[in-house]
Design a protein around this motif. Structure first.
Motif, PDB file in Angstrom:
ATOM      1  N   ASN A  55      77.745  75.185 -32.165  1.00  0.00           N
ATOM      2  CA  ASN A  55      78.993  75.077 -31.412  1.00  0.00           C
ATOM      3  C   ASN A  55      79.431  73.614 -31.362  1.00  0.00           C
ATOM      4  O   ASN A  55      78.792  72.788 -30.721  1.00  0.00           O
ATOM      5  CB  ASN A  55      78.799  75.616 -29.989  1.00  0.00           C
ATOM      6  CG  ASN A  55      80.039  75.435 -29.142  1.00  0.00           C
ATOM      7  OD1 ASN A  55      81.147  75.373 -29.649  1.00  0.00           O
ATOM      8  ND2 ASN A  55      79.834  75.356 -27.833  1.00  0.00           N
ATOM      9  N   ALA A  56      80.520  73.303 -32.066  1.00  0.00           N
ATOM     10  CA  ALA A  56      81.054  71.941 -32.048  1.00  0.00           C
ATOM     11  C   ALA A  56      81.999  71.718 -30.885  1.00  0.00           C
ATOM     12  O   ALA A  56      82.432  70.587 -30.647  1.00  0.00           O
ATOM     13  CB  ALA A  56      81.777  71.642 -33.365  1.00  0.00           C
ATOM     14  N   ALA A  57      82.327  72.780 -30.143  1.00  0.00           N
ATOM     15  CA  ALA A  57      83.214  72.716 -28.967  1.00  0.00           C
ATOM     16  C   ALA A  57      84.515  72.004 -29.303  1.00  0.00           C
ATOM     17  O   ALA A  57      85.169  72.338 -30.288  1.00  0.00           O
ATOM     18  CB  ALA A  57      82.493  72.073 -27.787  1.00  0.00           C
ATOM     19  N   SER A  58      84.875  70.979 -28.515  1.00  0.00           N
ATOM     20  CA  SER A  58      86.171  70.320 -28.686  1.00  0.00           C
ATOM     21  C   SER A  58      86.087  69.077 -29.560  1.00  0.00           C
ATOM     22  O   SER A  58      87.010  68.263 -29.583  1.00  0.00           O
ATOM     23  CB  SER A  58      86.738  69.939 -27.311  1.00  0.00           C
ATOM     24  OG  SER A  58      85.852  69.063 -26.637  1.00  0.00           O
ATOM     25  N   LEU A  73      80.423  67.113 -39.398  1.00  0.00           N
ATOM     26  CA  LEU A  73      79.563  67.273 -40.566  1.00  0.00           C
ATOM     27  C   LEU A  73      78.119  67.345 -40.093  1.00  0.00           C
ATOM     28  O   LEU A  73      77.619  66.429 -39.427  1.00  0.00           O
ATOM     29  CB  LEU A  73      79.759  66.096 -41.526  1.00  0.00           C
ATOM     30  CG  LEU A  73      79.259  66.284 -42.968  1.00  0.00           C
ATOM     31  CD1 LEU A  73      79.968  67.471 -43.636  1.00  0.00           C
ATOM     32  CD2 LEU A  73      79.492  65.014 -43.772  1.00  0.00           C
ATOM     33  N   ILE A  74      77.458  68.458 -40.431  1.00  0.00           N
ATOM     34  CA  ILE A  74      76.079  68.709 -39.998  1.00  0.00           C
ATOM     35  C   ILE A  74      75.148  68.724 -41.202  1.00  0.00           C
ATOM     36  O   ILE A  74      75.408  69.400 -42.199  1.00  0.00           O
ATOM     37  CB  ILE A  74      75.951  70.051 -39.248  1.00  0.00           C
ATOM     38  CG1 ILE A  74      76.854  70.073 -38.019  1.00  0.00           C
ATOM     39  CG2 ILE A  74      74.494  70.307 -38.851  1.00  0.00           C
ATOM     40  CD1 ILE A  74      76.410  69.151 -36.912  1.00  0.00           C
ATOM     41  N   HIS A  75      74.074  67.952 -41.097  1.00  0.00           N
ATOM     42  CA  HIS A  75      73.037  67.933 -42.128  1.00  0.00           C
ATOM     43  C   HIS A  75      71.994  68.984 -41.748  1.00  0.00           C
ATOM     44  O   HIS A  75      71.333  68.876 -40.712  1.00  0.00           O
ATOM     45  CB  HIS A  75      72.399  66.546 -42.202  1.00  0.00           C
ATOM     46  CG  HIS A  75      71.373  66.411 -43.281  1.00  0.00           C
ATOM     47  ND1 HIS A  75      71.697  66.263 -44.606  1.00  0.00           N
ATOM     48  CD2 HIS A  75      70.006  66.423 -43.226  1.00  0.00           C
ATOM     49  CE1 HIS A  75      70.598  66.168 -45.324  1.00  0.00           C
ATOM     50  NE2 HIS A  75      69.558  66.270 -44.518  1.00  0.00           N
ATOM     51  N   VAL A  76      71.861  70.018 -42.574  1.00  0.00           N
ATOM     52  CA  VAL A  76      70.916  71.105 -42.324  1.00  0.00           C
ATOM     53  C   VAL A  76      69.730  70.940 -43.259  1.00  0.00           C
ATOM     54  O   VAL A  76      69.898  70.810 -44.472  1.00  0.00           O
ATOM     55  CB  VAL A  76      71.576  72.472 -42.547  1.00  0.00           C
ATOM     56  CG1 VAL A  76      70.576  73.601 -42.284  1.00  0.00           C
ATOM     57  CG2 VAL A  76      72.805  72.621 -41.653  1.00  0.00           C
ATOM     58  N   PHE A 116      77.122  70.454 -44.172  1.00  0.00           N
ATOM     59  CA  PHE A 116      78.113  71.496 -43.956  1.00  0.00           C
ATOM     60  C   PHE A 116      79.089  71.042 -42.872  1.00  0.00           C
ATOM     61  O   PHE A 116      78.697  70.371 -41.917  1.00  0.00           O
ATOM     62  CB  PHE A 116      77.454  72.807 -43.517  1.00  0.00           C
ATOM     63  CG  PHE A 116      76.511  73.384 -44.530  1.00  0.00           C
ATOM     64  CD1 PHE A 116      76.950  74.327 -45.452  1.00  0.00           C
ATOM     65  CD2 PHE A 116      75.178  72.996 -44.569  1.00  0.00           C
ATOM     66  CE1 PHE A 116      76.080  74.866 -46.391  1.00  0.00           C
ATOM     67  CE2 PHE A 116      74.306  73.529 -45.501  1.00  0.00           C
ATOM     68  CZ  PHE A 116      74.761  74.467 -46.413  1.00  0.00           C
ATOM     69  N   THR A 117      80.328  71.453 -43.010  1.00  0.00           N
ATOM     70  CA  THR A 117      81.337  71.159 -41.987  1.00  0.00           C
ATOM     71  C   THR A 117      81.407  72.309 -40.999  1.00  0.00           C
ATOM     72  O   THR A 117      81.537  73.476 -41.391  1.00  0.00           O
ATOM     73  CB  THR A 117      82.718  70.949 -42.628  1.00  0.00           C
ATOM     74  OG1 THR A 117      82.658  69.840 -43.526  1.00  0.00           O
ATOM     75  CG2 THR A 117      83.772  70.662 -41.562  1.00  0.00           C
ATOM     76  N   VAL A 118      81.282  72.000 -39.706  1.00  0.00           N
ATOM     77  CA  VAL A 118      81.440  73.018 -38.666  1.00  0.00           C
ATOM     78  C   VAL A 118      82.711  72.708 -37.882  1.00  0.00           C
ATOM     79  O   VAL A 118      83.063  71.554 -37.669  1.00  0.00           O
ATOM     80  CB  VAL A 118      80.208  73.064 -37.722  1.00  0.00           C
ATOM     81  CG1 VAL A 118      78.954  73.395 -38.507  1.00  0.00           C
ATOM     82  CG2 VAL A 118      80.026  71.753 -36.994  1.00  0.00           C
ATOM     83  N   ASN A 119      83.398  73.750 -37.476  1.00  0.00           N
ATOM     84  CA  ASN A 119      84.684  73.602 -36.816  1.00  0.00           C
ATOM     85  C   ASN A 119      84.577  73.834 -35.317  1.00  0.00           C
ATOM     86  O   ASN A 119      83.594  74.384 -34.815  1.00  0.00           O
ATOM     87  CB  ASN A 119      85.696  74.574 -37.423  1.00  0.00           C
ATOM     88  CG  ASN A 119      85.919  74.326 -38.900  1.00  0.00           C
ATOM     89  OD1 ASN A 119      86.160  73.201 -39.311  1.00  0.00           O
ATOM     90  ND2 ASN A 119      85.814  75.386 -39.701  1.00  0.00           N
ATOM     91  N   ALA A 120      85.610  73.432 -34.597  1.00  0.00           N
ATOM     92  CA  ALA A 120      85.594  73.493 -33.134  1.00  0.00           C
ATOM     93  C   ALA A 120      86.040  74.855 -32.633  1.00  0.00           C
ATOM     94  O   ALA A 120      86.958  74.966 -31.827  1.00  0.00           O
ATOM     95  CB  ALA A 120      86.481  72.399 -32.565  1.00  0.00           C
ATOM     96  N   ALA A 136      73.910  65.862 -36.803  1.00  0.00           N
ATOM     97  CA  ALA A 136      75.310  65.467 -36.983  1.00  0.00           C
ATOM     98  C   ALA A 136      75.334  64.072 -37.604  1.00  0.00           C
ATOM     99  O   ALA A 136      74.598  63.182 -37.191  1.00  0.00           O
ATOM    100  CB  ALA A 136      76.042  65.470 -35.648  1.00  0.00           C
ATOM    101  N   ILE A 137      76.170  63.864 -38.611  1.00  0.00           N
ATOM    102  CA  ILE A 137      76.195  62.581 -39.305  1.00  0.00           C
ATOM    103  C   ILE A 137      77.525  61.870 -39.065  1.00  0.00           C
ATOM    104  O   ILE A 137      78.468  62.434 -38.500  1.00  0.00           O
ATOM    105  CB  ILE A 137      75.922  62.759 -40.807  1.00  0.00           C
ATOM    106  CG1 ILE A 137      76.977  63.643 -41.461  1.00  0.00           C
ATOM    107  CG2 ILE A 137      74.540  63.364 -41.020  1.00  0.00           C
ATOM    108  CD1 ILE A 137      76.750  63.832 -42.948  1.00  0.00           C
TER     109      ILE A 137
END
Length: 222
Positions: free
Chosen positions: A114-117, A122-125, A139-143, A166-167
């Motif tokens: 959950n990236a919320a607001s 960009l998340i490094h998995v 990967f890019t995660v959206n709000a 998160a990077i």
């Protein structure tokens, strides 16, 4: 007949092979959710702790959540979507890892970041297998609170832990709806140095047996 030099040479070659052989990851991370063969992680309620725990599966295997974000404190809300977030006063996360305790492993994982607001983050998995190999990608995660990932290990690999980071100075709010599957309990995997000592030990036993046989033959010839 194999000479003692041949035995020792084979032992050292085997030792070198153990220390330099690459580990294969065979871990695949994709966006989206595939709950097949997974069970919900049931979180223990917690506030401002360095270790969040939960249980999963019919045998209630222990799941550990840790973070290097800020003070490293976490909170867990077991109700609803079962979320793990930062501790009070430090709700945003830059990193979160989870694994199974007691050398237990898994082959499938599903979770929702959950990236919320915070907008797009960009998340490094990274997924690590029991042999020390790993898969990693960004990967890019959206709000929108719906950023599901499915992690699957193949070719007989067993995962030990998953890390989310998160990077570029970004943060995310929490990780929720964690599910795991394909459990297996294994013993501790020896380090390469341990394998090397074991090989040398076997080589030594073989060398002593060879010497005794050689001495026995010499006595019979006298």
């Amino acid at each position: 007949m194999v000479s003692s030099r041949g035995i020792l040479a084979a032992a050292f070659i085997s030792m070198a092979a153990v220390s330099i052989s690459p580990a294969q990851a065979d871990i695949v991370v994709v966006t989206g959710v595939n709950n097949q063969g997974t069970d919900n992680v049931l979180l223990d309620p917690a506030t401002n702790v360095s270790l969040v725990t939960g249980t999963v599966g019919p045998n209630d295997l222990v799941v550990n959540f840790t973070s290097t974000s800020g003070t490293g404190l976490l909170s867990a809300n077991p109700s609803g979507q079962a979320t793990v977030s930062g501790g009070t006063g430090n709700t945003s996360l830059t990193q979160l890892s989870f694994d199974l305790a007691n050398n237990d492993t898994f082959t499938r994982a599903v979770f929702n970041i959950n990236a919320a607001s915070n907008g797009s983050v960009l998340i490094h998995v990274e997924g690590v297998n029991i042999n020390g190999g790993f898969f990693e990608d960004d990967f890019t995660v959206n709000a929108n609170g719906q950023n599901f990932f499915t992690v699957t290990s193949i070719n007989g690999q067993l995962m030990t832990d998953i890390s989310l980071t998160a990077i570029n100075g970004a943060t995310f709010e929490d990780v929720r709806q964690v599910r795991l599957g394909g459990f297996e309990t294994v013993g501790a995997v020896p380090e390469p140095s341990t394998w090397a000592m074991m090989i040398l030990g076997f080589a030594g036993v073989g060398f002593l047996a060879y010497r005794r046989r050689a001495q026995g033959q010499a006595l019979r010839l006298v």
